[in-house]
Design a protein around this motif. Structure first.
Motif, short mmCIF file in Angstrom:
data_model
loop_
_atom_site.label_atom_id
_atom_site.label_comp_id
_atom_site.label_asym_id
_atom_site.label_seq_id
_atom_site.Cartn_x
_atom_site.Cartn_y
_atom_site.Cartn_z
N MET A 236 0.83 -1.21 0.00
CA MET A 236 0.00 0.00 0.00
C MET A 236 0.86 1.26 0.00
SD MET A 236 -3.10 -1.22 0.18
CE MET A 236 -4.14 0.19 0.65
N SER A 237 2.18 1.10 0.16
CA SER A 237 3.06 2.27 0.36
C SER A 237 2.96 3.27 -0.77
CB SER A 237 4.51 1.81 0.49
OG SER A 237 4.73 1.19 1.73
N LYS A 238 3.16 2.80 -2.00
CA LYS A 238 3.24 3.73 -3.13
C LYS A 238 1.85 4.02 -3.69
CE LYS A 238 7.64 3.00 -2.64
NZ LYS A 238 8.66 3.94 -2.21
N SER A 239 0.97 3.02 -3.73
CA SER A 239 -0.33 3.19 -4.37
C SER A 239 -1.25 4.10 -3.56
CB SER A 239 -1.01 1.83 -4.58
OG SER A 239 -1.17 1.16 -3.35
N HIS A 240 -1.09 4.12 -2.23
CA HIS A 240 -2.00 4.89 -1.39
C HIS A 240 -1.27 5.87 -0.47
CE1 HIS A 240 -4.55 1.58 -2.74
NE2 HIS A 240 -5.58 2.36 -2.50
N ALA A 241 -0.01 6.16 -0.78
CA ALA A 241 0.78 7.07 0.08
C ALA A 241 0.70 6.62 1.54
CB ALA A 241 0.33 8.52 -0.08
N MET A 242 0.94 5.34 1.76
CA MET A 242 0.87 4.78 3.12
C MET A 242 2.21 4.18 3.52
SD MET A 242 -2.94 3.04 3.21
CE MET A 242 -2.87 2.56 4.95
N THR A 243 3.31 4.85 3.14
CA THR A 243 4.64 4.27 3.40
C THR A 243 4.85 3.96 4.89
OG1 THR A 243 5.49 6.53 3.42
CG2 THR A 243 5.81 5.29 1.39
#
Ligand code: PMP
Length: 396
Positions: A236-243
């Motif tokens: 989810m880090s890159k796809s949803h800015a949830m790094t």
């Protein structure tokens, strides 16, 4: 007291190519106005509605030990995303949730490699790859992807490396960090052929699958006879800015996933329940949210192309996906590292030297498109001007 050789050897000695990054950070902390185009971190934060979902889940009590394989809802949501994207029928049993893609890479290699086995990966590569393979006792071995081929790897080079080392696995990454390449259908078919011919596992790192600017994202798991030998790493880090939330997954054959769940029981003990609930909420919002998160990079890629079109010193590798631009600065006569250091001193702009990502990226720099458009255009304009003065021997 003696530590294990394995843990002492994880970085393979040296800084892992982070010297320039740490120098830039130290200058910034000392107050210098450094523009950082270094790490793959969005300039936006996780959206408020995802944070609200996280808050609500925590307040309603999902703060105890969570389901170690991943909650049923999140595994189903991830499986649905994978089915929709790849066309391969995928169920919750094919998915386990991990603390980010990095942990998924570690778990996958743990399942594929015994101590002393070789794990192949493509050069240029994401900086953690060799250390991840060493961390499970494997031997990392690169396969070059040439700049002249737009950093698309060749099946014959995979064959050569596999035969020389009796490699057990191949790790690929498309869309690619650091090069921005998106592997073509031909490249992926060759990769599939080479993994089958050499009887290897394929680990497909697809954490940038929502950032496609040119071509299409093809998951190699969808190619004939590949589902049983492919593990897909997602996040989810890159796809949803949830790094910072640390939520990712491995998708693969059910029996492999069962072993990875056992590994989680003995290592991470799962991902916090309120974070899994927030991820389930985020995936439930569909692909349009992923497009919004990717939009700034799509825009900055076009800005980069416009700036580069006006000159003939700095050349970009095809910018097909992900949040990076790989620039060829060989016309300056410098290495990527020397150029990066000179740029930091001369213009207070920090980039990553290509050499940090492997020998195949020598003479290049990686620019992360992760600052506001105006700042980005200013930095790119100055970077290009700086390269031009070096190439012509003028002083800035
Ligand atoms: N793979 C690649 C290619 C990456 O660039 C990154 C992070 N920059 C990761 C995996 C790991 O990401 P995360 O652990 O945040 O999911």
């Amino acid at each position: 007291m003696k530590l294990s050789q394995r843990i002492q050897d994880i970085t393979g000695g040296g800084s892992g190519g982070w010297d320039l990054y740490f120098r830039a950070r130290a200058l910034k902390e000392a107050g210098a106005p450094i523009i950082e185009l270094t790490v793959g971190e969005h300039d936006i934060r996780t959206s408020a509605d995802i944070l609200d979902a996280m808050h609500e889940a925590a307040r309603s009590g999902h703060t105890g030990y969570a389901a170690i394989p991943g909650t049923r809802d999140l595994r189903e949501a991830v499986a649905a995303r994978i089915t929709a994207q790849s066309g391969v029928p995928t169920t919750a049993r094919n998915v386990t949730i991990t603390p980010g893609g990095q942990s998924a890479l570690f778990a996958s290699h743990n399942a594929m490699l015994d101590a002393g086995d070789t794990g192949l990966f493509i050069d240029p590569y994401y900086a953690t790859y060799p250390g991840t393979i060493r961390a499970v006792g494997g031997i990392p071995q690169t396969v070059p992807a040439e700049a002249a081929r737009g950093f698309q790897p060749r099946g014959a080079d995979i064959d050569t490396a596999a035969k020389a080392t009796h490699a057990k696995s191949l790790l690929i990454n498309s869309p690619n960090n650091p090069t921005g390449a998106v592997y073509t259908a031909d490249t992926l078919q060759e990769i599939a052929r080479a993994t089958i011919d050499n009887d290897m596992w394929l680990i497909s790192d697809e954490v940038y699958d929502s950032q496609i600017w040119e071509g299409a994202h093809i998951s190699p798991r969808a190619l004939p006879d590949m589902a049983q030998r492919t593990l897909v790493v997602g996040s989810m880090s890159k796809s949803h800015a949830m790094t910072g939330s640390r939520v990712g997954w491995v998708c693969g054959p059910e029996d492999v996933i069962d072993y990875l769940i056992t590994l989680s029981t003995h290592t991470t003990y799962g991902v916090p329940g309120y974070i899994q609930d927030a991820a389930t909420f985020a995936l439930g919002q569909g692909a349009s949210v992923e497009e919004q998160v990717a939009a700034p990079f799509r825009r900055r890629r076009l800005l980069t192309r416009d700036l580069l079109a006006k000159q003939n010193v700095v050349h970009a590798a095809p910018i097909q996906g992900a949040m990076y631009v790989m620039l060829d600065i060989r016309a300056t006569g410098m290495s990527g590292e020397d150029f990066g250091n000179a740029l930091l001193d001369g213009e207070q702009i920090a980039v990553m030297p290509g050499e940090s990502f492997g020998a195949a990226a020598a003479g290049h720099i990686r620019v992360a498109m992760t600052v506001d458009d105006d700042v980005f255009v200013d930095a790119m304009t100055r970077l290009i001007g700086f390269a031009a003065t070096l190439a012509t021997g003028e002083t800035a």
